[in-house]
Scaffold this motif. Structure first.
Motif, PDB file in Angstrom:
ATOM      1  N   HIS A 192       0.865  -1.183   0.000  1.00 58.49           N
ATOM      2  CA  HIS A 192       0.000   0.000   0.000  1.00 58.49           C
ATOM      3  C   HIS A 192       0.896   1.227   0.000  1.00 58.49           C
ATOM      4  CE1 HIS A 192      -2.726   3.194   1.257  1.00 58.49           C
ATOM      5  NE2 HIS A 192      -3.685   2.448   0.735  1.00 58.49           N
TER       6      HIS A 192
ATOM      7  N   HIS B 168       1.152   5.471   0.271  1.00 55.68           N
ATOM      8  CA  HIS B 168       0.498   6.717   0.683  1.00 55.68           C
ATOM      9  C   HIS B 168       1.376   7.892   0.272  1.00 55.68           C
ATOM     10  CE1 HIS B 168      -2.067   9.469   2.845  1.00 55.68           C
ATOM     11  NE2 HIS B 168      -1.000  10.001   3.390  1.00 55.68           N
TER      12      HIS B 168
ATOM     13  N   GLY C  18      -3.077  -0.536  -3.478  1.00 54.20           N
ATOM     14  CA  GLY C  18      -3.869   0.624  -3.108  1.00 54.20           C
ATOM     15  C   GLY C  18      -2.996   1.859  -3.012  1.00 54.20           C
TER      16      GLY C  18
ATOM     17  N   SER D 189      -3.207   5.925  -1.619  1.00 47.96           N
ATOM     18  CA  SER D 189      -3.948   6.980  -0.933  1.00 47.96           C
ATOM     19  C   SER D 189      -3.111   8.246  -0.942  1.00 47.96           C
ATOM     20  CB  SER D 189      -4.292   6.570   0.506  1.00 47.96           C
ATOM     21  OG  SER D 189      -3.114   6.344   1.268  1.00 47.96           O
TER      22      SER D 189
ATOM     23  N   SER E 294      -8.444   7.775  -1.532  1.00 43.87           N
ATOM     24  CA  SER E 294      -7.722   6.590  -1.992  1.00 43.87           C
ATOM     25  C   SER E 294      -8.341   6.000  -3.243  1.00 43.87           C
ATOM     26  CB  SER E 294      -7.670   5.525  -0.887  1.00 43.87           C
ATOM     27  OG  SER E 294      -8.975   5.067  -0.585  1.00 43.87           O
TER      28      SER E 294
ATOM     29  N   GLU F 150      -7.876  -0.039   0.485  1.00 42.38           N
ATOM     30  CA  GLU F 150      -7.520   0.986   1.460  1.00 42.38           C
ATOM     31  C   GLU F 150      -6.468   0.512   2.456  1.00 42.38           C
ATOM     32  OE1 GLU F 150     -10.935   2.611   3.338  1.00 42.38           O
ATOM     33  OE2 GLU F 150     -11.871   3.243   1.453  1.00 42.38           O
ATOM     34  N   CYS F 151      -6.181  -0.785   2.466  1.00 44.98           N
ATOM     35  CA  CYS F 151      -5.203  -1.310   3.420  1.00 44.98           C
ATOM     36  C   CYS F 151      -4.740  -2.688   2.967  1.00 44.98           C
ATOM     37  CB  CYS F 151      -5.808  -1.389   4.826  1.00 44.98           C
ATOM     38  SG  CYS F 151      -7.294  -2.414   4.916  1.00 44.98           S
ATOM     39  N   ILE F 152      -3.751  -3.215   3.665  1.00 46.28           N
ATOM     40  CA  ILE F 152      -3.313  -4.593   3.454  1.00 46.28           C
ATOM     41  C   ILE F 152      -3.395  -5.325   4.783  1.00 46.28           C
ATOM     42  CG2 ILE F 152      -1.780  -4.025   1.543  1.00 46.28           C
ATOM     43  CD1 ILE F 152       0.566  -4.219   3.497  1.00 46.28           C
TER      44      ILE F 152
ATOM     45  N   ASN G 144      -1.987   0.523   6.485  1.00 46.21           N
ATOM     46  CA  ASN G 144      -1.698   1.096   5.169  1.00 46.21           C
ATOM     47  C   ASN G 144      -0.530   2.056   5.276  1.00 46.21           C
ATOM     48  OD1 ASN G 144      -2.790   3.581   6.115  1.00 46.21           O
ATOM     49  ND2 ASN G 144      -4.843   2.977   5.426  1.00 46.21           N
TER      50      ASN G 144
END
Length: 442
Positions: free
Chosen positions: A209, A211, A239, A241, A251, A255-257, A269
Protein backbone atom coordinates in the motif's frame (compact mmCIF):
# COMPACT_ATOMS: atom_id res chain seq x y z
CA UNK A 1 48.32 38.72 18.53
CA UNK A 2 44.81 37.69 19.60
CA UNK A 3 43.90 37.76 23.27
CA UNK A 4 43.01 34.51 25.03
CA UNK A 5 39.28 35.28 25.08
CA UNK A 6 39.02 35.60 21.29
CA UNK A 7 41.13 32.46 20.78
CA UNK A 8 38.95 30.49 23.15
CA UNK A 9 35.78 31.68 21.42
CA UNK A 10 37.15 30.71 18.03
CA UNK A 11 38.29 27.24 19.06
CA UNK A 12 34.96 26.47 20.72
CA UNK A 13 32.86 27.32 17.66
CA UNK A 14 35.18 26.48 14.77
CA UNK A 15 38.47 24.59 14.49
CA UNK A 16 40.38 25.39 11.32
CA UNK A 17 43.18 22.84 11.53
CA UNK A 18 42.62 19.09 11.05
CA UNK A 19 42.82 16.89 14.15
CA UNK A 20 44.00 13.29 14.47
CA UNK A 21 42.23 11.32 17.19
CA UNK A 22 41.04 7.87 18.28
CA UNK A 23 37.35 7.01 18.28
CA UNK A 24 36.45 6.02 21.83
CA UNK A 25 32.91 4.74 21.23
CA UNK A 26 29.74 5.21 19.17
CA UNK A 27 26.90 7.24 20.68
CA UNK A 28 23.19 7.65 19.98
CA UNK A 29 22.78 9.51 16.73
CA UNK A 30 25.31 7.28 15.00
CA UNK A 31 28.40 9.37 15.71
CA UNK A 32 31.84 8.31 16.82
CA UNK A 33 32.97 10.12 19.96
CA UNK A 34 36.54 11.37 20.28
CA UNK A 35 38.00 13.20 23.26
CA UNK A 36 40.65 15.87 22.88
CA UNK A 37 42.58 17.76 25.57
CA UNK A 38 42.30 21.05 23.71
CA UNK A 39 38.67 21.04 22.61
CA UNK A 40 36.85 18.36 24.58
CA UNK A 41 34.41 16.00 22.84
CA UNK A 42 33.99 15.96 19.06
CA UNK A 43 31.35 13.84 17.28
CA UNK A 44 32.27 12.34 13.91
CA UNK A 45 29.99 10.29 11.59
CA UNK A 46 31.05 7.23 9.57
CA UNK A 47 33.54 6.10 12.19
CA UNK A 48 33.92 2.82 14.09
CA UNK A 49 35.03 2.21 17.70
CA UNK A 50 38.83 1.90 17.68
CA UNK A 51 39.39 3.90 14.48
CA UNK A 52 42.17 6.48 14.34
CA UNK A 53 40.89 9.22 12.06
CA UNK A 54 41.79 12.61 10.66
CA UNK A 55 38.98 15.08 11.37
CA UNK A 56 38.23 18.29 9.47
CA UNK A 57 35.41 20.88 9.15
CA UNK A 58 34.93 21.00 12.91
CA UNK A 59 32.05 23.27 13.87
CA UNK A 60 29.70 23.63 16.81
CA UNK A 61 26.13 22.54 16.24
CA UNK A 62 23.50 22.52 18.99
CA UNK A 63 26.17 23.08 21.61
CA UNK A 64 28.42 20.20 20.53
CA UNK A 65 31.44 20.13 18.23
CA UNK A 66 30.90 18.05 15.08
CA UNK A 67 33.54 17.15 12.52
CA UNK A 68 33.89 15.26 9.25
CA UNK A 69 36.17 12.28 8.78
CA UNK A 70 38.73 13.10 6.12
CA UNK A 71 40.32 9.66 6.15
CA UNK A 72 40.99 6.62 8.35
CA UNK A 73 44.61 6.40 9.49
CA UNK A 74 44.11 3.15 11.38
CA UNK A 75 41.03 0.99 10.92
CA UNK A 76 39.03 -0.51 13.75
CA UNK A 77 38.90 -4.29 13.89
CA UNK A 78 35.12 -3.88 13.49
CA UNK A 79 35.26 -1.79 10.31
CA UNK A 80 33.94 -3.47 7.14
CA UNK A 81 33.02 -2.45 3.60
CA UNK A 82 29.43 -1.14 3.19
CA UNK A 83 27.13 -3.40 1.17
CA UNK A 84 25.03 -0.62 -0.40
CA UNK A 85 26.20 1.88 -3.02
CA UNK A 86 23.80 4.51 -1.67
CA UNK A 87 25.57 4.45 1.70
CA UNK A 88 28.85 5.37 0.03
CA UNK A 89 27.07 8.35 -1.56
CA UNK A 90 26.07 9.71 1.82
CA UNK A 91 22.59 8.24 2.21
CA UNK A 92 21.32 8.83 5.74
CA UNK A 93 18.87 5.93 5.71
CA UNK A 94 21.62 3.85 7.37
CA UNK A 95 24.45 5.08 9.58
CA UNK A 96 26.45 1.97 10.41
CA UNK A 97 26.97 -0.17 7.32
CA UNK A 98 30.72 0.25 7.84
CA UNK A 99 30.53 -1.56 11.22
CA UNK A 100 30.16 -5.33 11.69
CA UNK A 101 26.53 -6.10 12.46
CA UNK A 102 27.19 -8.06 15.66
CA UNK A 103 29.24 -5.12 16.91
CA UNK A 104 26.28 -2.85 16.14
CA UNK A 105 24.14 -4.82 18.59
CA UNK A 106 26.86 -4.48 21.28
CA UNK A 107 26.99 -0.73 20.64
CA UNK A 108 23.21 -0.47 21.02
CA UNK A 109 23.33 -2.41 24.28
CA UNK A 110 25.90 0.05 25.64
CA UNK A 111 23.87 3.04 24.45
CA UNK A 112 20.80 1.83 26.35
CA UNK A 113 22.82 1.13 29.50
CA UNK A 114 24.58 4.50 29.38
CA UNK A 115 21.33 6.38 28.72
CA UNK A 116 19.71 4.73 31.71
CA UNK A 117 22.65 5.53 33.97
CA UNK A 118 23.31 9.08 32.72
CA UNK A 119 19.71 10.31 32.30
CA UNK A 120 17.47 8.03 34.37
CA UNK A 121 20.10 7.65 37.12
CA UNK A 122 19.45 3.89 37.04
CA UNK A 123 22.26 1.41 36.56
CA UNK A 124 21.34 -1.73 34.64
CA UNK A 125 23.01 -4.64 32.91
CA UNK A 126 20.98 -5.22 29.78
CA UNK A 127 20.56 -8.74 28.36
CA UNK A 128 22.01 -9.19 24.85
CA UNK A 129 20.05 -7.26 22.24
CA UNK A 130 17.70 -9.48 20.24
CA UNK A 131 18.44 -9.34 16.52
CA UNK A 132 18.13 -11.17 13.20
CA UNK A 133 21.49 -11.66 11.50
CA UNK A 134 19.69 -11.93 8.13
CA UNK A 135 18.82 -8.24 8.13
CA UNK A 136 18.57 -7.68 4.39
CA UNK A 137 15.06 -7.50 2.91
CA UNK A 138 13.42 -7.31 6.33
CA UNK A 139 12.06 -3.75 6.26
CA UNK A 140 8.33 -3.80 5.54
CA UNK A 141 7.59 -0.12 6.09
CA UNK A 142 9.54 2.73 4.46
CA UNK A 143 9.20 6.50 4.17
CA UNK A 144 10.84 8.17 1.17
CA UNK A 145 11.30 11.94 1.02
CA UNK A 146 11.01 14.08 -2.08
CA UNK A 147 12.68 17.28 -3.19
CA UNK A 148 11.15 19.66 -5.72
CA UNK A 149 14.08 22.11 -5.66
CA UNK A 150 15.28 21.36 -9.18
CA UNK A 151 12.77 22.59 -11.81
CA UNK A 152 11.06 19.69 -13.56
CA UNK A 153 13.46 17.21 -11.94
CA UNK A 154 11.99 15.98 -8.63
CA UNK A 155 14.10 13.58 -6.56
CA UNK A 156 12.96 10.77 -4.26
CA UNK A 157 15.02 8.92 -1.67
CA UNK A 158 16.50 9.34 1.80
CA UNK A 159 18.07 12.45 3.28
CA UNK A 160 21.80 12.81 3.64
CA UNK A 161 22.79 12.86 7.31
CA UNK A 162 21.87 16.20 8.95
CA UNK A 163 20.72 17.76 5.67
CA UNK A 164 17.58 18.18 3.56
CA UNK A 165 19.51 17.04 0.49
CA UNK A 166 18.06 13.94 -1.16
CA UNK A 167 20.09 10.88 -2.10
CA UNK A 168 17.99 9.25 -4.85
CA UNK A 169 17.17 5.64 -3.97
CA UNK A 170 16.26 3.15 -6.69
CA UNK A 171 16.61 0.05 -4.54
CA UNK A 172 17.16 -0.34 -0.79
CA UNK A 173 18.77 -3.67 0.22
CA UNK A 174 16.98 -3.57 3.58
CA UNK A 175 13.50 -3.32 2.05
CA UNK A 176 11.39 -6.32 1.08
CA UNK A 177 11.34 -6.82 -2.68
CA UNK A 178 7.70 -5.70 -3.29
CA UNK A 179 8.58 -2.24 -1.94
CA UNK A 180 11.65 -2.05 -4.17
CA UNK A 181 9.57 -3.07 -7.18
CA UNK A 182 7.09 -0.24 -6.60
CA UNK A 183 9.90 2.18 -5.79
CA UNK A 184 11.47 1.49 -9.19
CA UNK A 185 8.16 2.22 -10.93
CA UNK A 186 7.81 5.55 -9.12
CA UNK A 187 11.43 6.51 -9.87
CA UNK A 188 10.71 6.02 -13.57
CA UNK A 189 7.65 8.28 -13.35
CA UNK A 190 8.66 11.12 -11.04
CA UNK A 191 6.99 13.65 -13.33
CA UNK A 192 3.68 12.46 -11.88
CA UNK A 193 4.76 13.35 -8.33
CA UNK A 194 4.99 17.12 -8.54
CA UNK A 195 4.23 18.89 -5.23
CA UNK A 196 4.78 15.63 -3.32
CA UNK A 197 6.75 15.72 -0.05
CA UNK A 198 6.63 12.13 1.21
CA UNK A 199 5.90 8.68 -0.20
CA UNK A 200 5.23 5.97 2.40
CA UNK A 201 4.95 2.27 1.64
CA UNK A 202 4.05 -0.81 3.64
CA UNK A 203 4.12 -4.42 2.50
CA UNK A 204 3.17 -7.81 3.87
CA UNK A 205 5.75 -9.43 1.61
CA UNK A 206 3.30 -9.70 -1.26
CA UNK A 207 0.93 -6.74 -1.39
CA UNK A 208 1.91 -3.09 -1.03
CA UNK A 209 0.00 0.00 0.00
CA UNK A 210 1.36 3.42 -1.01
CA UNK A 211 0.50 6.72 0.68
CA UNK A 212 1.45 10.06 -0.87
CA UNK A 213 1.59 13.39 0.97
CA UNK A 214 1.89 16.70 -0.82
CA UNK A 215 0.91 20.33 -0.91
CA UNK A 216 -1.25 20.14 -3.99
CA UNK A 217 -1.12 16.54 -5.07
CA UNK A 218 -4.81 16.02 -5.70
CA UNK A 219 -5.13 15.97 -9.45
CA UNK A 220 -7.21 12.94 -10.26
CA UNK A 221 -5.37 12.31 -13.51
CA UNK A 222 -1.98 11.95 -11.79
CA UNK A 223 -3.38 9.77 -9.02
CA UNK A 224 -5.10 7.47 -11.46
CA UNK A 225 -1.97 7.14 -13.58
CA UNK A 226 0.22 6.36 -10.55
CA UNK A 227 -2.28 3.73 -9.46
CA UNK A 228 -2.38 2.15 -12.92
CA UNK A 229 1.41 2.05 -13.21
CA UNK A 230 1.87 0.52 -9.75
CA UNK A 231 -0.70 -2.14 -10.52
CA UNK A 232 1.17 -3.33 -13.59
CA UNK A 233 -1.81 -2.98 -15.90
CA UNK A 234 -4.09 -4.90 -13.57
CA UNK A 235 -1.85 -7.78 -12.50
CA UNK A 236 -1.52 -6.59 -8.91
CA UNK A 237 -3.88 -5.12 -6.33
CA UNK A 238 -2.02 -2.08 -5.02
CA UNK A 239 -3.87 0.62 -3.11
CA UNK A 240 -2.83 4.27 -3.35
CA UNK A 241 -3.95 6.98 -0.93
CA UNK A 242 -3.05 10.64 -0.73
CA UNK A 243 -3.43 13.57 1.64
CA UNK A 244 -2.58 17.27 1.57
CA UNK A 245 -1.48 19.85 4.09
CA UNK A 246 -5.05 20.51 5.20
CA UNK A 247 -5.56 16.87 6.14
CA UNK A 248 -8.11 14.46 4.82
CA UNK A 249 -7.27 11.30 2.94
CA UNK A 250 -8.57 9.86 -0.33
CA UNK A 251 -7.72 6.59 -1.99
CA UNK A 252 -7.96 4.41 -5.08
CA UNK A 253 -7.95 0.64 -4.83
CA UNK A 254 -7.63 -1.34 -1.57
CA UNK A 255 -7.52 0.99 1.46
CA UNK A 256 -5.20 -1.31 3.42
CA UNK A 257 -3.31 -4.59 3.45
CA UNK A 258 -3.42 -7.42 5.96
CA UNK A 259 -0.31 -8.34 7.96
CA UNK A 260 0.06 -11.40 10.17
CA UNK A 261 2.36 -11.14 13.17
CA UNK A 262 2.76 -14.01 15.62
CA UNK A 263 -0.56 -15.41 14.39
CA UNK A 264 -2.47 -12.14 14.86
CA UNK A 265 -4.10 -10.34 11.94
CA UNK A 266 -3.74 -6.60 11.42
CA UNK A 267 -4.96 -4.10 8.86
CA UNK A 268 -2.58 -1.25 8.01
CA UNK A 269 -1.70 1.10 5.17
CA UNK A 270 1.01 3.53 4.13
CA UNK A 271 -0.57 6.32 6.18
CA UNK A 272 -0.55 4.43 9.50
CA UNK A 273 2.32 3.46 11.78
CA UNK A 274 3.33 -0.19 12.02
CA UNK A 275 6.56 -1.68 13.34
CA UNK A 276 8.78 -2.18 10.32
CA UNK A 277 10.69 -5.47 10.76
CA UNK A 278 9.36 -8.58 9.05
CA UNK A 279 10.86 -11.18 11.43
CA UNK A 280 11.25 -9.35 14.74
CA UNK A 281 7.80 -7.79 15.18
CA UNK A 282 6.64 -11.09 16.64
CA UNK A 283 9.63 -11.18 19.00
CA UNK A 284 8.60 -7.76 20.32
CA UNK A 285 5.13 -9.09 21.12
CA UNK A 286 6.66 -12.10 22.85
CA UNK A 287 8.88 -9.91 25.04
CA UNK A 288 5.88 -7.92 26.26
CA UNK A 289 3.84 -11.08 26.69
CA UNK A 290 6.56 -12.53 28.93
CA UNK A 291 6.64 -9.29 30.92
CA UNK A 292 2.87 -9.38 31.47
CA UNK A 293 3.07 -13.03 32.45
CA UNK A 294 0.25 -15.53 32.86
CA UNK A 295 -2.78 -13.66 34.06
CA UNK A 296 -6.49 -13.26 33.49
CA UNK A 297 -8.68 -10.31 34.36
CA UNK A 298 -8.05 -6.63 34.92
CA UNK A 299 -7.90 -3.75 32.44
CA UNK A 300 -5.13 -2.99 29.94
CA UNK A 301 -4.67 0.58 28.74
CA UNK A 302 -2.72 0.82 25.46
CA UNK A 303 -1.53 4.38 24.80
CA UNK A 304 -0.38 5.41 21.30
CA UNK A 305 -1.99 2.14 20.22
CA UNK A 306 -1.77 2.69 16.45
CA UNK A 307 -3.62 -0.07 14.59
CA UNK A 308 -3.76 -2.22 17.74
CA UNK A 309 -0.33 -3.86 17.55
CA UNK A 310 -0.33 -4.55 21.30
CA UNK A 311 -4.02 -4.23 22.18
CA UNK A 312 -5.06 -7.19 20.06
CA UNK A 313 -2.50 -9.90 21.05
CA UNK A 314 -2.94 -9.26 24.79
CA UNK A 315 -6.73 -8.96 24.78
CA UNK A 316 -7.21 -12.58 25.87
CA UNK A 317 -5.29 -11.89 29.08
CA UNK A 318 -7.53 -9.06 30.28
CA UNK A 319 -11.23 -8.51 30.88
CA UNK A 320 -11.06 -5.25 28.99
CA UNK A 321 -8.57 -3.45 26.75
CA UNK A 322 -8.71 0.26 25.93
CA UNK A 323 -6.60 1.58 23.06
CA UNK A 324 -6.05 5.32 22.50
CA UNK A 325 -4.38 7.11 19.60
CA UNK A 326 -4.76 10.46 17.87
CA UNK A 327 -4.57 9.13 14.31
CA UNK A 328 -8.04 8.77 12.84
CA UNK A 329 -7.07 6.20 10.20
CA UNK A 330 -5.24 4.02 12.72
CA UNK A 331 -8.21 3.90 15.08
CA UNK A 332 -10.53 2.97 12.20
CA UNK A 333 -8.29 0.07 11.11
CA UNK A 334 -7.74 -1.04 14.72
CA UNK A 335 -11.49 -1.44 15.13
CA UNK A 336 -11.66 -3.47 11.93
CA UNK A 337 -8.76 -5.66 13.07
CA UNK A 338 -10.58 -6.60 16.28
CA UNK A 339 -13.22 -8.29 14.11
CA UNK A 340 -10.56 -10.31 12.28
CA UNK A 341 -9.26 -11.61 15.61
CA UNK A 342 -12.62 -12.02 17.39
CA UNK A 343 -11.36 -9.66 20.10
CA UNK A 344 -14.66 -8.24 21.32
CA UNK A 345 -13.36 -6.90 24.65
CA UNK A 346 -11.33 -4.05 23.10
CA UNK A 347 -12.47 -0.44 22.92
CA UNK A 348 -10.55 1.99 20.69
CA UNK A 349 -11.03 5.73 20.68
CA UNK A 350 -9.26 8.81 19.41
CA UNK A 351 -7.54 11.31 21.72
CA UNK A 352 -4.50 13.57 21.45
CA UNK A 353 -2.18 12.16 24.09
CA UNK A 354 0.32 14.98 23.50
CA UNK A 355 -2.13 17.79 24.19
CA UNK A 356 -1.88 19.94 27.31
CA UNK A 357 -5.58 19.20 27.75
CA UNK A 358 -4.97 15.45 27.80
CA UNK A 359 -6.95 13.65 30.48
CA UNK A 360 -7.17 9.86 30.74
CA UNK A 361 -10.18 8.55 32.63
CA UNK A 362 -9.56 4.78 32.60
CA UNK A 363 -8.99 4.74 36.36
CA UNK A 364 -9.51 0.98 36.61
CA UNK A 365 -6.50 0.15 34.42
CA UNK A 366 -3.97 -1.94 36.32
CA UNK A 367 -1.59 -2.35 33.35
CA UNK A 368 -0.50 0.34 30.88
CA UNK A 369 1.47 -0.12 27.66
CA UNK A 370 3.08 3.11 26.52
CA UNK A 371 4.57 3.40 23.00
CA UNK A 372 5.05 7.12 22.36
CA UNK A 373 6.69 8.85 19.36
CA UNK A 374 10.47 9.24 19.28
CA UNK A 375 10.23 12.52 21.21
CA UNK A 376 8.75 10.68 24.19
CA UNK A 377 5.89 11.60 26.53
CA UNK A 378 4.72 15.00 27.65
CA UNK A 379 4.89 15.77 31.34
CA UNK A 380 1.10 16.14 31.35
CA UNK A 381 0.70 12.56 30.16
CA UNK A 382 3.18 11.22 32.71
CA UNK A 383 1.33 13.06 35.49
CA UNK A 384 -1.88 11.48 34.22
CA UNK A 385 -0.27 8.07 34.59
CA UNK A 386 0.81 8.82 38.13
CA UNK A 387 -2.78 9.81 38.95
CA UNK A 388 -4.15 6.61 37.39
CA UNK A 389 -1.70 4.67 39.56
CA UNK A 390 -1.56 1.38 37.56
CA UNK A 391 0.47 -1.43 39.07
CA UNK A 392 2.31 -2.22 35.81
CA UNK A 393 3.69 0.19 33.19
CA UNK A 394 5.37 -1.21 30.08
CA UNK A 395 7.25 1.44 28.09
CA UNK A 396 8.29 0.86 24.47
CA UNK A 397 10.53 3.36 22.69
CA UNK A 398 13.02 3.64 19.80
CA UNK A 399 14.84 6.53 21.52
CA UNK A 400 16.79 5.50 24.65
CA UNK A 401 17.38 9.14 25.64
CA UNK A 402 13.72 10.21 25.79
CA UNK A 403 12.78 6.86 27.32
CA UNK A 404 15.35 7.35 30.07
CA UNK A 405 14.04 10.87 30.68
CA UNK A 406 10.45 9.61 31.06
CA UNK A 407 11.62 6.67 33.15
CA UNK A 408 13.34 9.05 35.56
CA UNK A 409 10.05 10.89 36.08
CA UNK A 410 8.19 7.66 36.84
CA UNK A 411 10.85 6.25 39.17
CA UNK A 412 10.78 9.52 41.10
CA UNK A 413 7.03 9.19 41.47
CA UNK A 414 6.40 5.77 42.92
CA UNK A 415 7.65 3.23 40.35
CA UNK A 416 10.66 0.98 40.04
CA UNK A 417 12.10 -0.71 36.96
CA UNK A 418 12.01 -4.50 37.07
CA UNK A 419 13.31 -5.39 33.60
CA UNK A 420 14.71 -3.89 30.40
CA UNK A 421 15.18 -5.43 26.94
CA UNK A 422 16.50 -4.24 23.59
CA UNK A 423 15.45 -5.53 20.19
CA UNK A 424 17.02 -4.38 16.94
CA UNK A 425 14.08 -3.51 14.72
CA UNK A 426 16.29 -0.99 12.89
CA UNK A 427 19.48 -2.76 11.72
CA UNK A 428 22.25 -0.62 10.23
CA UNK A 429 20.89 2.48 12.02
CA UNK A 430 21.43 4.00 15.46
CA UNK A 431 17.79 3.42 16.44
CA UNK A 432 17.03 0.65 18.93
CA UNK A 433 13.68 -0.48 20.34
CA UNK A 434 13.75 -0.67 24.12
CA UNK A 435 11.13 -2.29 26.37
CA UNK A 436 11.05 -1.39 30.07
CA UNK A 437 8.79 -2.85 32.72
CA UNK A 438 7.96 -0.80 35.80
CA UNK A 439 5.97 -1.76 38.87
CA UNK A 440 4.39 0.47 41.45
CA UNK A 441 6.30 0.47 44.69
CA UNK A 442 4.05 -1.07 47.33
Amino acid sequence: MQNSTSIRKKTINFIADPITADVEKIVYGGYGLVRTKEYGVILVPNTAPGDTVRITSIKKRKGVLHGQMENVLKSSEHRISPFCIHFTKGCGGCQWQHIEYIEQTYIKKKIIEESMERIAKTKIILPPVIYDSQYKETRIRCVFHMSQKKPNVPEMGYYKLNTNEIVPIYECPLCVSPINQKLAVLQDNLHLLEHVNIVSMISNGKNVHVHIEGRGFARKKNIQEVHTLLNGQGRDSIGVSWSGEKGGCQSIGPECIELIVDGWRYLANGETFFQGHSTLNGKLIQIIKNVIGKREGGVLLDLFCGVGSFSIPFSSQFNKVVGIDNHKGSIRLAKESTKLNNADNIVFYRQNLESNECRIHESSADTVILDPPRRGCTEILLKNLITLNPFHIIMVSCNPATMARDLKFLTENGYEMTSCHGIDLFPQTFHIETIVHLERVK
